[in-house]
Design a protein around this motif. Structure first.
Motif, PDB file in Angstrom:
ATOM      1  N   LYS A  28     -21.179   9.478 -20.162  1.00  0.00           N
ATOM      2  CA  LYS A  28     -21.122   8.563 -21.295  1.00  0.00           C
ATOM      3  C   LYS A  28     -22.463   8.496 -22.014  1.00  0.00           C
ATOM      4  CE  LYS A  28     -17.362   5.497 -19.872  1.00  0.00           C
ATOM      5  NZ  LYS A  28     -16.975   4.102 -19.489  1.00  0.00           N
ATOM      6  N   VAL A  29     -23.530   8.627 -21.228  1.00  0.00           N
ATOM      7  CA  VAL A  29     -24.864   8.645 -21.821  1.00  0.00           C
ATOM      8  C   VAL A  29     -25.118   9.979 -22.519  1.00  0.00           C
ATOM      9  CG1 VAL A  29     -27.344   8.547 -21.327  1.00  0.00           C
ATOM     10  CG2 VAL A  29     -25.767   7.001 -20.145  1.00  0.00           C
ATOM     11  N   VAL A  30     -24.686  11.068 -21.876  1.00  0.00           N
ATOM     12  CA  VAL A  30     -24.913  12.397 -22.446  1.00  0.00           C
ATOM     13  C   VAL A  30     -24.119  12.577 -23.734  1.00  0.00           C
ATOM     14  CG1 VAL A  30     -24.590  14.888 -22.049  1.00  0.00           C
ATOM     15  CG2 VAL A  30     -25.411  13.422 -20.205  1.00  0.00           C
ATOM     16  N   ASP A  31     -22.830  12.278 -23.698  1.00  0.00           N
ATOM     17  CA  ASP A  31     -21.973  12.414 -24.878  1.00  0.00           C
ATOM     18  C   ASP A  31     -20.789  11.470 -24.733  1.00  0.00           C
ATOM     19  OD1 ASP A  31     -20.495  13.088 -27.072  1.00  0.00           O
ATOM     20  OD2 ASP A  31     -20.496  15.255 -26.695  1.00  0.00           O
ATOM     21  N   PRO A  32     -20.830  10.316 -25.376  1.00  0.00           N
ATOM     22  CA  PRO A  32     -19.749   9.328 -25.229  1.00  0.00           C
ATOM     23  C   PRO A  32     -18.390   9.853 -25.680  1.00  0.00           C
ATOM     24  CG  PRO A  32     -21.688   8.364 -26.280  1.00  0.00           C
ATOM     25  CD  PRO A  32     -21.911   9.832 -26.239  1.00  0.00           C
ATOM     26  N   ARG A  33     -18.379  10.896 -26.542  1.00  0.00           N
ATOM     27  CA  ARG A  33     -17.105  11.399 -27.063  1.00  0.00           C
ATOM     28  C   ARG A  33     -16.388  12.307 -26.069  1.00  0.00           C
ATOM     29  NH1 ARG A  33     -19.643  14.273 -32.142  1.00  0.00           N
ATOM     30  NH2 ARG A  33     -21.015  14.839 -30.396  1.00  0.00           N
ATOM     31  N   TYR A  34     -17.123  12.817 -25.082  1.00  0.00           N
ATOM     32  CA  TYR A  34     -16.539  13.796 -24.153  1.00  0.00           C
ATOM     33  C   TYR A  34     -15.703  13.096 -23.087  1.00  0.00           C
ATOM     34  CZ  TYR A  34     -16.158  17.553 -20.733  1.00  0.00           C
ATOM     35  OH  TYR A  34     -15.681  18.494 -19.854  1.00  0.00           O
ATOM     36  N   GLU A  35     -14.487  13.575 -22.918  1.00  0.00           N
ATOM     37  CA  GLU A  35     -13.600  13.060 -21.884  1.00  0.00           C
ATOM     38  C   GLU A  35     -13.597  14.026 -20.696  1.00  0.00           C
ATOM     39  OE1 GLU A  35      -9.717  12.149 -23.217  1.00  0.00           O
ATOM     40  OE2 GLU A  35     -10.377  10.787 -24.820  1.00  0.00           O
ATOM     41  N   ILE A  36     -13.982  13.538 -19.563  1.00  0.00           N
ATOM     42  CA  ILE A  36     -14.046  14.384 -18.370  1.00  0.00           C
ATOM     43  C   ILE A  36     -12.629  14.706 -17.892  1.00  0.00           C
ATOM     44  CG2 ILE A  36     -14.906  14.564 -16.004  1.00  0.00           C
ATOM     45  CD1 ILE A  36     -17.009  12.491 -16.703  1.00  0.00           C
ATOM     46  N   PRO A  37     -12.310  15.984 -17.707  1.00  0.00           N
ATOM     47  CA  PRO A  37     -10.979  16.335 -17.185  1.00  0.00           C
ATOM     48  C   PRO A  37     -10.749  15.692 -15.818  1.00  0.00           C
ATOM     49  CG  PRO A  37     -12.093  18.278 -18.041  1.00  0.00           C
ATOM     50  CD  PRO A  37     -13.108  17.180 -18.020  1.00  0.00           C
ATOM     51  N   SER A  38      -9.508  15.535 -15.470  1.00  0.00           N
ATOM     52  CA  SER A  38      -9.155  14.874 -14.212  1.00  0.00           C
ATOM     53  C   SER A  38      -9.433  15.786 -13.021  1.00  0.00           C
ATOM     54  CB  SER A  38      -7.677  14.489 -14.223  1.00  0.00           C
ATOM     55  OG  SER A  38      -6.867  15.659 -14.234  1.00  0.00           O
ATOM     56  N   ARG A  39      -9.421  15.180 -11.878  1.00  0.00           N
ATOM     57  CA  ARG A  39      -9.606  15.925 -10.628  1.00  0.00           C
ATOM     58  C   ARG A  39      -8.486  16.942 -10.436  1.00  0.00           C
ATOM     59  NH1 ARG A  39      -9.833  12.882  -4.743  1.00  0.00           N
ATOM     60  NH2 ARG A  39      -9.794  14.739  -3.406  1.00  0.00           N
ATOM     61  N   LYS A  40      -7.278  16.566 -10.799  1.00  0.00           N
ATOM     62  CA  LYS A  40      -6.132  17.456 -10.649  1.00  0.00           C
ATOM     63  C   LYS A  40      -6.281  18.690 -11.532  1.00  0.00           C
ATOM     64  CE  LYS A  40      -1.083  17.558 -10.747  1.00  0.00           C
ATOM     65  NZ  LYS A  40       0.153  16.792 -11.014  1.00  0.00           N
ATOM     66  N   TYR A  41      -6.854  18.505 -12.734  1.00  0.00           N
ATOM     67  CA  TYR A  41      -7.044  19.637 -13.644  1.00  0.00           C
ATOM     68  C   TYR A  41      -7.976  20.672 -13.017  1.00  0.00           C
ATOM     69  CZ  TYR A  41      -9.003  22.356 -17.458  1.00  0.00           C
ATOM     70  OH  TYR A  41      -9.442  23.393 -18.238  1.00  0.00           O
ATOM     71  N   PHE A  42      -9.076  20.216 -12.450  1.00  0.00           N
ATOM     72  CA  PHE A  42     -10.010  21.148 -11.837  1.00  0.00           C
ATOM     73  C   PHE A  42      -9.378  21.851 -10.642  1.00  0.00           C
ATOM     74  CE2 PHE A  42     -13.208  18.564 -14.063  1.00  0.00           C
ATOM     75  CZ  PHE A  42     -13.991  19.572 -14.592  1.00  0.00           C
ATOM     76  N   SER A  43      -8.622  21.086  -9.844  1.00  0.00           N
ATOM     77  CA  SER A  43      -8.038  21.645  -8.630  1.00  0.00           C
ATOM     78  C   SER A  43      -6.893  22.609  -8.923  1.00  0.00           C
ATOM     79  CB  SER A  43      -7.538  20.518  -7.727  1.00  0.00           C
ATOM     80  OG  SER A  43      -6.919  21.025  -6.579  1.00  0.00           O
ATOM     81  N   SER A  44      -6.033  22.260  -9.873  1.00  0.00           N
ATOM     82  CA  SER A  44      -4.825  23.038 -10.118  1.00  0.00           C
ATOM     83  C   SER A  44      -4.960  24.062 -11.232  1.00  0.00           C
ATOM     84  CB  SER A  44      -3.658  22.092 -10.465  1.00  0.00           C
ATOM     85  OG  SER A  44      -3.468  21.128  -9.453  1.00  0.00           O
ATOM     86  N   THR A  45      -5.908  23.872 -12.145  1.00  0.00           N
ATOM     87  CA  THR A  45      -6.000  24.751 -13.311  1.00  0.00           C
ATOM     88  C   THR A  45      -7.342  25.462 -13.423  1.00  0.00           C
ATOM     89  OG1 THR A  45      -4.498  23.264 -14.495  1.00  0.00           O
ATOM     90  CG2 THR A  45      -5.727  24.875 -15.807  1.00  0.00           C
ATOM     91  N   ALA A  46      -8.426  24.703 -13.467  1.00  0.00           N
ATOM     92  CA  ALA A  46      -9.742  25.284 -13.772  1.00  0.00           C
ATOM     93  C   ALA A  46     -10.198  26.256 -12.680  1.00  0.00           C
ATOM     94  CB  ALA A  46     -10.764  24.172 -13.960  1.00  0.00           C
ATOM     95  N   ILE A  47     -10.152  25.819 -11.410  1.00  0.00           N
ATOM     96  CA  ILE A  47     -10.652  26.675 -10.324  1.00  0.00           C
ATOM     97  C   ILE A  47      -9.767  27.905 -10.124  1.00  0.00           C
ATOM     98  CG2 ILE A  47     -10.988  26.785  -7.816  1.00  0.00           C
ATOM     99  CD1 ILE A  47     -12.221  24.045  -7.947  1.00  0.00           C
ATOM    100  N   PRO A  48      -8.424  27.779 -10.070  1.00  0.00           N
ATOM    101  CA  PRO A  48      -7.602  29.002  -9.975  1.00  0.00           C
ATOM    102  C   PRO A  48      -7.816  29.972 -11.130  1.00  0.00           C
ATOM    103  CG  PRO A  48      -6.293  27.081  -9.400  1.00  0.00           C
ATOM    104  CD  PRO A  48      -7.595  26.568  -9.933  1.00  0.00           C
ATOM    105  N   GLN A  49      -7.990  29.427 -12.353  1.00  0.00           N
ATOM    106  CA  GLN A  49      -8.226  30.299 -13.514  1.00  0.00           C
ATOM    107  C   GLN A  49      -9.573  31.007 -13.405  1.00  0.00           C
ATOM    108  OE1 GLN A  49      -7.803  28.297 -17.277  1.00  0.00           O
ATOM    109  NE2 GLN A  49      -8.662  29.998 -18.440  1.00  0.00           N
ATOM    110  N   LEU A  50     -10.602  30.254 -12.999  1.00  0.00           N
ATOM    111  CA  LEU A  50     -11.924  30.852 -12.830  1.00  0.00           C
ATOM    112  C   LEU A  50     -11.903  31.899 -11.717  1.00  0.00           C
ATOM    113  CD1 LEU A  50     -14.892  30.757 -13.761  1.00  0.00           C
ATOM    114  CD2 LEU A  50     -15.292  28.992 -12.037  1.00  0.00           C
TER     115      LEU A  50
END
Length: 508
Positions: free
Chosen positions: A17-39
């Motif tokens: 929020k301090v770095v960029d209040p407009r940025y929405e952090i993806p959920s834990r499920k997104y990283f586990s199910s989408t981001a890491i398998p894709q990477l």
């Protein structure tokens, strides 16, 4: 890699929020199910593309149990790409079956097939001396190189099986334990160090899996012996732990025998530089210098040196291992035939010529199998012909044309080609051996990068043998990475996710 749940921590959210209040952090499920398998998929594709055209490679493999006692089989590949030594951790596979040689052999085969790697292109596999791993490689008929670090560890452990050494080591452990679990003793030790003008150093605890840690523990106790004795003598409860002069003498003897060996293990455990061609020079150095007996050595030091040297000499007398190390030496421009037994030099050169002749023959024959456009060309030609036109009659094939079609050449032609190839290889090898040896600090792969044009055939075997690691440390490093991922707080990770996280951590 930090746990995925970090994205849900309140402190992490406030940071962004301090770095960029407009940025929405993806959920834990997104990283586990989408981001890491894709990477993982993207990284795997890059490595797949990199290794698919590798002609020769070596591997290291080992078994490991996580904090949750789940067994894994690790496989790491090593190869020369653009005259750079490259490595990649391919698999950290869940291995719940019994760790028998038969099942491990099949598991290793499956891992190679999964990556499209051919067994014939694998120069050798470096492993520890576990009976099940040894049997697995024997069943697969794979060449095996014993891990130098593991052999050195076993040699040192064998030399330390002496009542005097065991007693001195036990005294060190008790002393270290006394200071490790008492903040008062730590404070008193620090005061004693200041009073005696000794370095402000903490005592070192031995790790059972690292022989160097025992040596470090003994060295630190010797360095701080005066401060340790001063603190222990002041307390009646622990006064009996003060090392006696006999214990100090034994520790000095152990230090003198083992301290020169520590650097060799570290030097031979690297992944970014050639290490296999160092094994024989190191064994020679141990024999004529490091482990040679001196008049100043105590009886215990002499006994330990002799035990270590005899063990290593015996274990590296295996003919297959000896030939493998000789081939690696031959194509290292720093050594060549320097550390090869004189009665074996001619035989090793003959083997090198035979291997190169076989490679050149395969290379000459391979384009023939790829010549398949004939049928497609004739088909396209027939489509162009009008219906009224008839293709010309084919001439009858003679017996020689049939033999030629199936790659059977006349004996005289084969002999002449074979002879010319063999002569060219022998001339090239002779020219390579006649060049001055490279300086000891020169990177052999950099040398080959410059001289590949002068010795194009010989360079193929340099790629084949110089990629072999001298130790199985790469697999141990993969396990260390796995230990940082499967922690007490992340004990529920599924094996598939563990494999992905270890893979990304090692290869990104």
């Amino acid at each position: 890699m930090i746990p995925i749940k970090t994205v849900e921590n309140e402190g992490f959210k406030r940071l962004f929020k301090v770095v960029d209040p407009r940025y929405e952090i993806p959920s834990r499920k997104y990283f586990s199910s989408t981001a890491i398998p894709q990477l993982y998929s993207e990284c795997r594709s890059k490595i797949q593309n990199k290794i698919q055209n590798v002609k020769f490679f070596a591997t290291t493999a080992d078994l490991w149990s996580s904090r949750t006692s789940e067994p894994y089989l690790s496989l790491t590949i090593h190869f020369v790409h653009e005259w750079k030594l490259c490595s990649a951790c391919l698999e950290t596979t869940y291995f719940p079956q019994d760790h028998t040689g038969e099942l491990i052999a099949q598991g290793l085969k499956d891992a190679l097939e999964c990556w499209g790697l051919k067994e014939a292109n694998m120069t050798c596999m470096t492993t520890d001396s576990g009976a099940n791993m040894v049997k697995a490689l024997e069943l697969n008929s794979w060449t095996r190189l014993q891990c130098f670090g593991h052999r050195l560890l076993l040699a040192i452990e064998k030399s330390a099986k002496d009542p005097r050494v065991e007693r001195a080591t036990s005294v060190c452990k008790k002393v270290v334990s006394t200071f490790s679990f008492s903040w008062k003793k730590k404070r008193e030790l620090s005061n004693a160090q200041a009073e005696l003008k000794l370095p402000q150093q903490k005592l070192i605890t031995e790790s059972p899996t690292r022989w160097g840690s025992r040596l470090s523990m003994i060295e630190r106790v010797l360095d701080q012996e005066k401060a340790i004795s001063q603190v222990l003598k002041a307390d009646k409860k622990v006064r009996h732990l003060v090392p006696s002069w006999q214990d100090v003498d034994v520790m000095e003897s152990v230090k003198k025998a083992l301290s020169p060996l520590r650097d060799f293990t570290d030097a031979l455990s690297g992944e970014d530089y050639v290490s296999v061609s160092y094994v024989k020079p190191v064994l020679h150095m141990l024999k004529v210098n490091i482990l040679s007996l001196n008049d100043e050595d105590t009886e215990l030091t002499k006994t330990m040196k002799t035990t270590i040297l005899n063990y290593l000499t015996d274990k590296y007398q295996d003919p297959t291992t000896d030939d493998l190390l000789d081939m690696a030496l031959l194509f290292d421009p720093r050594f060549k035939t320097q550390f090869i037994a004189k009665d074996k030099v001619e035989g090793i050169q003959t083997r090198a010529v035979a291997e190169l002749e076989s490679l050149v023959t395969i290379h000459m024959q391979s384009p023939k199998s790829d010549q398949q456009p004939t049928s497609s060309t004739s088909a396209s030609t027939s489509q162009i012909l009008d219906e009224d036109q008839t293709p010309p009659k084919k001439a009858k094939k003679s017996l020689s044309s049939f033999l030629k079609a199936f790659g059977v050449a006349s004996a005289s032609a084969t002999t002449s080609v074979s002879t010319s190839v063999k002569e060219a290889i022998e001339g090239e090898l002779k020219g390579y051996l006649s060049t001055p040896n490279a300086e000891s600090e020169v990177d052999p792969l950099e040398w080959w990068k410059v001289h590949e044009a002068n010795f194009p055939r010989i360079s193929q075997l340099a790629r084949k043998y110089l990629c072999i690691p001298a130790t199985s440390a790469p697999s141990e490093r993969a396990f260390s990475t796995g230990g940082n991922i499967v922690t007490c707080q992340r004990a529920s990770l599924k094996p598939e996710k563990v494999n992905q996280l270890v893979f990304l951590s090692k290869n990104l």
